[in-house]
Design an enzyme around this catalytic site. Structure first.
Site, PDB file in Angstrom:
ATOM      1  N   GLY A  45      54.634  66.607  69.756  1.00 22.76           N
ATOM      2  CA  GLY A  45      54.347  66.761  68.330  1.00 22.76           C
ATOM      3  C   GLY A  45      53.078  67.588  68.245  1.00 22.76           C
ATOM      4  O   GLY A  45      52.005  67.093  68.595  1.00 22.76           O
ATOM      5  N   HIS A  46      53.206  68.854  67.874  1.00 20.61           N
ATOM      6  CA  HIS A  46      52.057  69.770  67.852  1.00 20.61           C
ATOM      7  C   HIS A  46      51.701  70.070  66.406  1.00 20.61           C
ATOM      8  O   HIS A  46      52.500  70.636  65.664  1.00 20.61           O
ATOM      9  CB  HIS A  46      52.398  71.051  68.622  1.00 20.61           C
ATOM     10  CG  HIS A  46      52.602  70.820  70.093  1.00 20.61           C
ATOM     11  ND1 HIS A  46      52.911  71.825  70.984  1.00 20.61           N
ATOM     12  CD2 HIS A  46      52.516  69.690  70.833  1.00 20.61           C
ATOM     13  CE1 HIS A  46      53.022  71.311  72.206  1.00 20.61           C
ATOM     14  NE2 HIS A  46      52.796  70.026  72.139  1.00 20.61           N
ATOM     15  N   GLN A  68      52.744  67.912  76.240  1.00 21.07           N
ATOM     16  CA  GLN A  68      52.166  66.760  76.939  1.00 21.07           C
ATOM     17  C   GLN A  68      50.829  67.157  77.585  1.00 21.07           C
ATOM     18  O   GLN A  68      50.139  67.999  77.039  1.00 21.07           O
ATOM     19  CB  GLN A  68      53.140  66.185  77.978  1.00 21.07           C
ATOM     20  CG  GLN A  68      54.380  65.508  77.368  1.00 21.07           C
ATOM     21  CD  GLN A  68      55.450  66.471  76.922  1.00 21.07           C
ATOM     22  OE1 GLN A  68      55.935  67.267  77.701  1.00 21.07           O
ATOM     23  NE2 GLN A  68      55.853  66.397  75.670  1.00 21.07           N
ATOM     24  N   LYS A  89      46.846  71.123  71.221  1.00 19.00           N
ATOM     25  CA  LYS A  89      47.440  72.376  71.733  1.00 19.00           C
ATOM     26  C   LYS A  89      48.016  73.240  70.611  1.00 19.00           C
ATOM     27  O   LYS A  89      47.791  74.453  70.570  1.00 19.00           O
ATOM     28  CB  LYS A  89      48.557  72.039  72.748  1.00 19.00           C
ATOM     29  CG  LYS A  89      48.048  71.265  73.974  1.00 19.00           C
ATOM     30  CD  LYS A  89      49.189  70.830  74.870  1.00 19.00           C
ATOM     31  CE  LYS A  89      50.032  69.711  74.312  1.00 19.00           C
ATOM     32  NZ  LYS A  89      49.372  68.404  74.213  1.00 19.00           N
ATOM     33  N   ASP A 102      48.360  65.389  73.219  1.00 17.58           N
ATOM     34  CA  ASP A 102      47.763  65.340  71.879  1.00 17.58           C
ATOM     35  C   ASP A 102      46.327  65.843  71.854  1.00 17.58           C
ATOM     36  O   ASP A 102      45.503  65.390  71.058  1.00 17.58           O
ATOM     37  CB  ASP A 102      47.832  63.901  71.311  1.00 17.58           C
ATOM     38  CG  ASP A 102      49.267  63.388  71.272  1.00 17.58           C
ATOM     39  OD1 ASP A 102      50.169  64.201  71.073  1.00 17.58           O
ATOM     40  OD2 ASP A 102      49.467  62.177  71.459  1.00 17.58           O
ATOM     41  N   THR A 142      59.058  58.277  74.248  1.00 20.44           N
ATOM     42  CA  THR A 142      59.223  58.630  72.843  1.00 20.44           C
ATOM     43  C   THR A 142      60.657  58.375  72.390  1.00 20.44           C
ATOM     44  O   THR A 142      60.970  58.578  71.214  1.00 20.44           O
ATOM     45  CB  THR A 142      58.878  60.119  72.620  1.00 20.44           C
ATOM     46  OG1 THR A 142      59.750  60.896  73.458  1.00 20.44           O
ATOM     47  CG2 THR A 142      57.432  60.413  72.983  1.00 20.44           C
TER      48      THR A 142
HETATM   49  P1  GDP Z   1      48.981  68.474  70.417  1.00 24.62           P
HETATM   50  O1  GDP Z   1      50.168  67.613  70.704  1.00 24.62           O
HETATM   51  O2  GDP Z   1      48.171  68.741  71.638  1.00 24.62           O
HETATM   52  O3  GDP Z   1      49.318  69.739  69.676  1.00 24.62           O
HETATM   53  O4  GDP Z   1      48.046  67.600  69.454  1.00 24.62           O
HETATM   54  P2  GDP Z   1      48.530  66.701  68.204  1.00 24.62           P
HETATM   55  O5  GDP Z   1      48.903  67.585  67.076  1.00 24.62           O
HETATM   56  O6  GDP Z   1      49.526  65.686  68.631  1.00 24.62           O
HETATM   57  O7  GDP Z   1      47.206  65.865  67.913  1.00 24.62           O
HETATM   58  C1  GDP Z   1      46.018  66.480  67.571  1.00 24.62           C
HETATM   59  C2  GDP Z   1      45.576  65.919  66.200  1.00 24.62           C
HETATM   60  O8  GDP Z   1      44.223  66.211  65.991  1.00 24.62           O
HETATM   61  C3  GDP Z   1      46.314  66.561  65.044  1.00 24.62           C
HETATM   62  O9  GDP Z   1      46.433  65.615  64.015  1.00 24.62           O
HETATM   63  C4  GDP Z   1      45.385  67.695  64.628  1.00 24.62           C
HETATM   64  O10 GDP Z   1      45.541  68.060  63.268  1.00 24.62           O
HETATM   65  C5  GDP Z   1      44.046  67.072  64.862  1.00 24.62           C
HETATM   66  N1  GDP Z   1      42.975  67.991  65.274  1.00 24.62           N
HETATM   67  C6  GDP Z   1      43.052  69.096  66.063  1.00 24.62           C
HETATM   68  N2  GDP Z   1      41.819  69.595  66.300  1.00 24.62           N
HETATM   69  C7  GDP Z   1      40.953  68.791  65.654  1.00 24.62           C
HETATM   70  C8  GDP Z   1      39.522  68.767  65.540  1.00 24.62           C
HETATM   71  O11 GDP Z   1      38.801  69.577  66.121  1.00 24.62           O
HETATM   72  N3  GDP Z   1      38.973  67.760  64.792  1.00 24.62           N
HETATM   73  C9  GDP Z   1      39.734  66.832  64.168  1.00 24.62           C
HETATM   74  N4  GDP Z   1      39.110  65.888  63.459  1.00 24.62           N
HETATM   75  N5  GDP Z   1      41.079  66.826  64.253  1.00 24.62           N
HETATM   76  C10 GDP Z   1      41.677  67.773  64.998  1.00 24.62           C
HETATM   77  P1  IMO Z   2      52.320  66.375  73.035  1.00 23.25           P
HETATM   78  O1  IMO Z   2      52.967  67.674  73.470  1.00 23.25           O
HETATM   79  C1  IMO Z   2      51.340  62.242  74.094  1.00 23.25           C
HETATM   80  C2  IMO Z   2      54.244  60.135  76.618  1.00 23.25           C
HETATM   81  C3  IMO Z   2      55.013  58.989  76.007  1.00 23.25           C
HETATM   82  C4  IMO Z   2      55.236  58.128  77.238  1.00 23.25           C
HETATM   83  C5  IMO Z   2      55.459  59.152  78.332  1.00 23.25           C
HETATM   84  C6  IMO Z   2      56.927  59.411  78.632  1.00 23.25           C
HETATM   85  O2  IMO Z   2      52.364  66.146  71.573  1.00 23.25           O
HETATM   86  O3  IMO Z   2      50.960  66.258  73.632  1.00 23.25           O
HETATM   87  P2  IMO Z   2      58.855  60.723  77.358  1.00 23.25           P
HETATM   88  O4  IMO Z   2      59.442  60.532  75.992  1.00 23.25           O
HETATM   89  O5  IMO Z   2      58.286  62.071  77.600  1.00 23.25           O
HETATM   90  O6  IMO Z   2      59.814  60.308  78.459  1.00 23.25           O
HETATM   91  O7  IMO Z   2      57.645  59.652  77.435  1.00 23.25           O
HETATM   92  O8  IMO Z   2      54.850  60.341  77.888  1.00 23.25           O
HETATM   93  N1  IMO Z   2      54.345  61.407  75.863  1.00 23.25           N
HETATM   94  C7  IMO Z   2      53.351  61.931  75.136  1.00 23.25           C
HETATM   95  N2  IMO Z   2      52.120  61.440  74.852  1.00 23.25           N
HETATM   96  N3  IMO Z   2      51.711  63.479  73.659  1.00 23.25           N
HETATM   97  C8  IMO Z   2      52.916  63.978  73.959  1.00 23.25           C
HETATM   98  O9  IMO Z   2      53.274  65.258  73.664  1.00 23.25           O
HETATM   99  C9  IMO Z   2      53.821  63.177  74.700  1.00 23.25           C
HETATM  100  N4  IMO Z   2      55.082  63.347  75.141  1.00 23.25           N
HETATM  101  C10 IMO Z   2      55.387  62.268  75.867  1.00 23.25           C
HETATM  102  O10 IMO Z   2      54.251  58.327  75.015  1.00 23.25           O
HETATM  103  O11 IMO Z   2      54.043  57.434  77.556  1.00 23.25           O
HETATM  104 MG    MG Z   3      51.039  65.793  70.070  1.00 18.74          MG
END
Ligand code: GDP
Ligand code: IMO
Ligand code: MG
Length: 423
Positions: free
Chosen positions: A40-41, A224, A16, A13, A129
């Protein structure tokens, strides 16, 4: 032409999806190499927000090929939901998205096994998850998996054998599913498998290598983060794939000498979701404030993310394992209001200071050692150039670059595509 890789350096998270979308115009192909719908991207542009789970984050830029690689595990039902939503929104996915024949399929019984395994672990549960990720990769390594290419080759028999093995295991775990429930799940799943046939299912390794031979460029999108890598993360509280750069080689069929830049992405602080050790976790008001200001709730599951200060011991380790050439710092704006910012520069392990990431980071073995830096206390989300950065923020960047011995090439100051500053 080289292949660049973008991946997370923390516990996922990091942002990416947002940055892959921003960088996509510079590439011809965007490819996911591991993970599945556990990801979840999130991307935001033109006032709209999208969350991608299995589909690469390059699909919003016209004329780019997107590939789901062999290292990914794919749930046909979740894929269909995700893909149809994009198609309904006007994205020409059936033309631009390709899927590798060697991608492993997540069966309905894999999800049931994920839940049953977690229940059996009790308090020691991983906090997965629940998407069937672990059981699907287990089958892959045990040589029992069902691959996407199998849907054209003796599929009913291959599916039936896997299903029976899973039902036997579920019975052992006392988790035999209700027959009607299972039938419903399977009907939906089979329908989604038919939907998959509307896409081009390819030899992904040739797609990528042919593109390179033709002078095209490839961006690999990690899911991840390094601390969730099955070999180098906080085992056993990890995911079941290699999230590191090497995973891009095995997950797409790319030779190591083709890897060019490795973009390592991290938040200006740190989060983790699910169970497992997290040395810099904050249990106080500051942690809660970071969660509120950063909206740190799971993009897919809505789970509260645990929040803490940046961990430079873990980041240095992640940079080493991945061969990071450029860093990307996200969510700097979340710290805009803090008068003091802390950074963990070392761990105390058994009373001794170390800057090396140890075998175990359990809280009874590791104590983080912090330095304090002055906050910038200036709103940054409207900034468009590094010329506007406050002095304290420039000092924070300089401090991190020195500690991590790697340049910070991009700074993100908000969730929108436009809130991205290159240095
Ligand atoms: P990913 O899994 O690495 O793609 O990241 P996620 O989407 O799960 O989580 C990143 C969260 O931070 C999302 O809700 C984005 O919309 C938000 N986000 C990304 N970059 C920024 C930033 O620079 N500032 C803020 N406030 N939010 C951001
Ligand atoms: P993105 O790509 C954050 C965590 C789960 C759990 C562990 C194992 O959005 O960054 P799994 O379902 O993969 O067997 O769970 O990994 N986990 C993540 N945490 N971001 C993710 O993906 C994750 N995908 C799995 O919460 O601790
Ligand atoms: Mg994510």
């Amino acid at each position: 032409m080289k292949v660049d890789v973008l991946l997370g350096l923390q516990w996922g998270d990091e942002g990416k999806g947002k940055v892959v979308d921003v960088l996509t115009p510079r590439y011809d192909v965007v490819a996911r190499f591991q993970g599945g719908p556990n990801a979840g991207h999130t991307l935001e542009f033109d006032g709209k927000k999208y969350v991608l789970r299995s589909i690469p984050s390059g699909v919003f830029q016209n004329e780019k090929t997107n590939l789901i690689g062999n290292g990914v595990v794919l749930d046909p039902v979740l894929f269909m939901e995700e893909a149809e939503a994009l198609c309904n929104g006007g994205i020409d996915l059936k033309r631009t998205l390709k899927l590798s024949k060697k991608t492993h399929l997540i069966l309905p019984t894999h999800r049931l096994l994920d839940a049953a395994n977690e229940r059996a672990k009790g308090d020691a549960k991983i906090g997965t998850t629940g998407k069937g990720i672990g059981p699907t990769y287990t089958d892959k390594i045990a040589r029992n998996g069902v691959r996407l290419g199998d849907i054209y080759d003796n599929f009913p028999e291959k599916y039936g054998m896997a299903r029976q093995r899973h039902l036997d295991r579920l019975a052992q775990l006392g988790a035999t599913p209700d027959a009607d429930d299972l039938k419903n799940l399977e009907e939906k799943w089979m329908k989604a498998v038919e939907y998959l046939k509307e896409y081009e299912i390819v030899d992904g390794e040739f797609l990528v290598n042919d593109a390179l031979a033709a002078g095209q460029s490839v961006l690999c999108e990690g899911a991840q983060g390094t601390m969730l890598d099955v070999d180098f993360g906080s085992y056993p509280f990890v995911t079941s794939s290699n999230t590191v750069t090497a995973g891009a080689c095995t997950g797409l069929g790319i030779a190591p000498n083709k890897i060019g830049d490795v973009f390592g992405i991290f938040k200006a602080y740190c989060t983790r979701v699910g169970s497992g050790p997290f040395p810099t976790e904050l249990f106080d008001e500051t942690g809660k404030r970071i969660r509120d200001l950063g909206h740190e709730y799971g993009a897919v599951t809505g789970r509260e993310r645990r929040c803490g200060w940046i961990d430079l011991v873990a980041l240095r380790y992640a940079i080493m394992i991945n061969g990071v050439t450029k860093l990307i710092m996200m969510k700097s704006d979340v710290l805009d209001d803090f008068p003091v910012i802390k950074a963990c520069t070392a761990y105390r392990v058994n009373g001794e200071l170390t800057d090396r990431f140890p075998f175990s980071i359990d809280s009874d073995k590791v104590e983080p050692v912090y330095v304090e830096l002055p906050g910038w206390q200036t709103p940054m989300s409207g900034m468009t150039s590094e010329k506007e950065f406050p002095k304290e923020f420039n000092d924070y960047i300089a401090f991190l670059e020195k500690e991590l011995a790697t340049p910070i090439a991009i700074v993100s100051v908000g969730p929108d595509r436009t809130q991205t500053i290159e240095r």
